[in-house]
Design a protein around this motif. Sequence first.
Motif, PDB file in Angstrom:
ATOM      1  N   GLY A 237       0.788  -1.220   0.000  1.00 30.28           N
ATOM      2  CA  GLY A 237       0.000   0.000   0.000  1.00 30.28           C
ATOM      3  C   GLY A 237       0.820   1.268   0.000  1.00 30.28           C
ATOM      4  N   LYS A 238       1.955   1.226  -0.701  1.00 32.63           N
ATOM      5  CA  LYS A 238       2.874   2.367  -0.692  1.00 32.63           C
ATOM      6  C   LYS A 238       2.781   3.216  -1.960  1.00 32.63           C
ATOM      7  N   GLU A 239       1.632   3.115  -2.661  1.00 30.52           N
ATOM      8  CA  GLU A 239       1.497   3.900  -3.888  1.00 30.52           C
ATOM      9  C   GLU A 239       1.669   5.389  -3.613  1.00 30.52           C
ATOM     10  N   ALA A 240       1.012   5.873  -2.548  1.00 29.10           N
ATOM     11  CA  ALA A 240       1.081   7.301  -2.224  1.00 29.10           C
ATOM     12  C   ALA A 240       2.502   7.713  -1.857  1.00 29.10           C
ATOM     13  N   ASP A 241       3.201   6.833  -1.109  1.00 23.97           N
ATOM     14  CA  ASP A 241       4.574   7.144  -0.709  1.00 23.97           C
ATOM     15  C   ASP A 241       5.492   7.199  -1.927  1.00 23.97           C
ATOM     16  N   ALA A 242       5.280   6.267  -2.866  1.00 23.86           N
ATOM     17  CA  ALA A 242       6.106   6.244  -4.068  1.00 23.86           C
ATOM     18  C   ALA A 242       5.886   7.512  -4.892  1.00 23.86           C
ATOM     19  N   VAL A 243       4.604   7.901  -5.032  1.00 25.73           N
ATOM     20  CA  VAL A 243       4.291   9.128  -5.773  1.00 25.73           C
ATOM     21  C   VAL A 243       4.867  10.343  -5.058  1.00 25.73           C
ATOM     22  N   GLU A 244       4.781  10.340  -3.727  1.00 30.58           N
ATOM     23  CA  GLU A 244       5.314  11.464  -2.941  1.00 30.58           C
ATOM     24  C   GLU A 244       6.824  11.596  -3.130  1.00 30.58           C
ATOM     25  N   LYS A 245       7.515  10.447  -3.126  1.00 32.30           N
ATOM     26  CA  LYS A 245       8.966  10.474  -3.328  1.00 32.30           C
ATOM     27  C   LYS A 245       9.284  10.972  -4.740  1.00 32.30           C
ATOM     28  N   PHE A 246       8.513  10.497  -5.718  1.00 31.44           N
ATOM     29  CA  PHE A 246       8.733  10.949  -7.094  1.00 31.44           C
ATOM     30  C   PHE A 246       8.472  12.444  -7.210  1.00 31.44           C
ATOM     31  N   ASP A 247       7.390  12.925  -6.576  1.00 33.56           N
ATOM     32  CA  ASP A 247       7.068  14.355  -6.634  1.00 33.56           C
ATOM     33  C   ASP A 247       8.181  15.195  -6.038  1.00 33.56           C
ATOM     34  N   GLU A 248       8.790  14.674  -4.957  1.00 29.23           N
ATOM     35  CA  GLU A 248       9.873  15.426  -4.302  1.00 29.23           C
ATOM     36  C   GLU A 248      11.072  15.568  -5.236  1.00 29.23           C
ATOM     37  N   ILE A 249      11.449  14.452  -5.895  1.00 33.28           N
ATOM     38  CA  ILE A 249      12.570  14.507  -6.849  1.00 33.28           C
ATOM     39  C   ILE A 249      12.186  15.353  -8.055  1.00 33.28           C
ATOM     40  N   ASN A 250      10.952  15.183  -8.518  1.00 30.96           N
ATOM     41  CA  ASN A 250      10.479  15.934  -9.681  1.00 30.96           C
ATOM     42  C   ASN A 250      10.484  17.438  -9.416  1.00 30.96           C
ATOM     43  N   GLU A 251      10.127  17.822  -8.184  1.00 29.54           N
ATOM     44  CA  GLU A 251      10.128  19.231  -7.827  1.00 29.54           C
ATOM     45  C   GLU A 251      11.552  19.788  -7.796  1.00 29.54           C
ATOM     46  N   ARG A 252      12.481  18.989  -7.256  1.00 29.40           N
ATOM     47  CA  ARG A 252      13.886  19.420  -7.264  1.00 29.40           C
ATOM     48  C   ARG A 252      14.400  19.558  -8.682  1.00 29.40           C
ATOM     49  N   LEU A 253      14.005  18.605  -9.556  1.00 28.98           N
ATOM     50  CA  LEU A 253      14.422  18.667 -10.955  1.00 28.98           C
ATOM     51  C   LEU A 253      13.807  19.890 -11.638  1.00 28.98           C
TER      52      LEU A 253
END
Length: 605
Positions: A237-253
């Motif tokens: 059930g870590k879909e939200a966590d995975a998206v959150e981690k991706f969003d964090e990297i995506n925002e830095r990028l």
Amino acid sequence: MALTSSGFIPQGNLNSDSSALGKAGRKGTVAKVLKALRKYRFLIVLSLVLATVSVIFTLLVPKEIGKAVDSIVSSGDEDLFIHLLKAGIFALIVGVSTYLMNLINNRISFLTVRDIRNEAISKLQTLPLKYIDSHPSGDIVSRIIADIDQFSDGLLLGFSQAFTGVMTILGTLYFMLSMNIAVSLVVICVTPLSLFVAKFISSRTYSMFKLQSAERGEQTALIDEMIGNEKVVKAYGKEADAVEKFDEINERLRKSSLRAIFFSSLTNPCTRFVNAVCYALVALTGSLFIIGGFESGIGAGITVGTLTVFLSYANQYTKPFNEISSVISELQNAIACAARVFEIMEEESESSDEMMGELAEAGGTIELKNVNFSYVEDKELIKNLNVDVKPGMKVAIVGPTGCGKTTIINLLMRFYDVNSGEILVDGQNIAELKRKSLRSNYGMVLQETWLRSGTIKENLLLAKEDATDEEIINAAKMSHAHSFIRRLPNGYDTVIGEGGGSLSQGQKQLLCIARVMLALPPMLILDEATSSIDTRTEIRIQKAFNTMMEGRTSFIVAHRLSTIMNADLILVMKDGQVIEQGNHESLLAAKGFYYELYNSQFTKI
């Protein structure tokens, strides 16, 4: 990918990669790029020649137009047609030479990028497994695909605009000085300002593009890990966590990309402003000379036609500064990306084994003498390991997770080299044998299956390229894979996707077992080979394995002790050491650690 309470965290140290990139330095990277270009120097010279031709005739066009203007002003149109015809011919020559130059520049760029990518892939094949294990695979993919593509774009832009830009500057300078020194000096005096603006901006964009490339690699690594472990993501059930981690990297990028693009985008408007000032000063100075009607001195020879040519030259002279400024910004990105690729190429390869001995068909005698090994320098794993294996023996390796079972397999195959001690095959130290020669004598079936995109038959032929259809079918029957292969739409010609496509984990494992059975090398390694197969099929597979292992030295790594009870030698490992060894009956009689392991699996609760 590691699953934690906070979500998915990419493996590897991307910050260390970024610092390493800084150490590489622009100068060193540029030198490596020039070295890669050296083999295409003939094409580069040809491109320079065409650039020179293009520039010369480009500059001759306004000169003829200026003469045409003067002929109109003087009310004499007898030469007007000739000047316009010349201008048209010169323009045609410019078009043809520019077209040929662009073709050559594309060829230089794509050939260079092809060579670098081939070299990077070849280098990967020589790198020790510890490099692959310690770097996110997505980051490596990003370097070889995305970063090299970025480098290609910058290199192509450099060839297309830098050559003609430099030639245009030199050519227009010569033509302007030959026409009027005073007006030319106006243009020359403004030039340093344009150069200063370009240098000021480009010197600050390199570090930004470097950070952008590193974060793009981190993002690719996360995407690669998420796709490869999507079932785990959903299971926990870590879909939200995975998206959150991706969003964090995506925002830095996003932030690093915007900063890099913003600062690099300042170059063109800033230099255009300087160029507009230069154009206005030329127009003002030339107009004053015409109005003054100078017949001698600094304003002599200035006519309406000459001023028209000067204004055209002023535009052509300053335009390359805009282009070169843009090229410099793009090259900052290209060099930053190239540096990340060259990092891989500069990694230390496995020690060369070209001068090492060959291992023909091994007899199967294997001896480990005082072997010590650790993945991390200050953390011991295998300590003073001694094992003597006779030809044809079935050797099982058991023990708790992390005790070093798979590590022994890695050492036997020379995926890693021992820190001290030696491993002997038929009396020969494997450190003195060619790796390919050693590995060709082993057949491996691992817990993690590996199947490539292609047909079932092509996957099986990886073990033995010249195998006949009859041999393939016999191997599949022995591994109990034939029945499910036959039910597939196209049988052995059925195409499966990457990693086995829609096949079940058990079917993938059966194919891997069939592949080894097709080759039947003198030594076998079975690392949890039946872990993904149901109990009924496992019993049949064990019978097939017994047939396959007959007369062959075999190493069996297993957690289920029921699969290794008939082994000739069982090595019981704990904390990197063999604490017990013997056959199943003797180890049970000793009532030691193996006795505890066995009873923990078979005692009813």
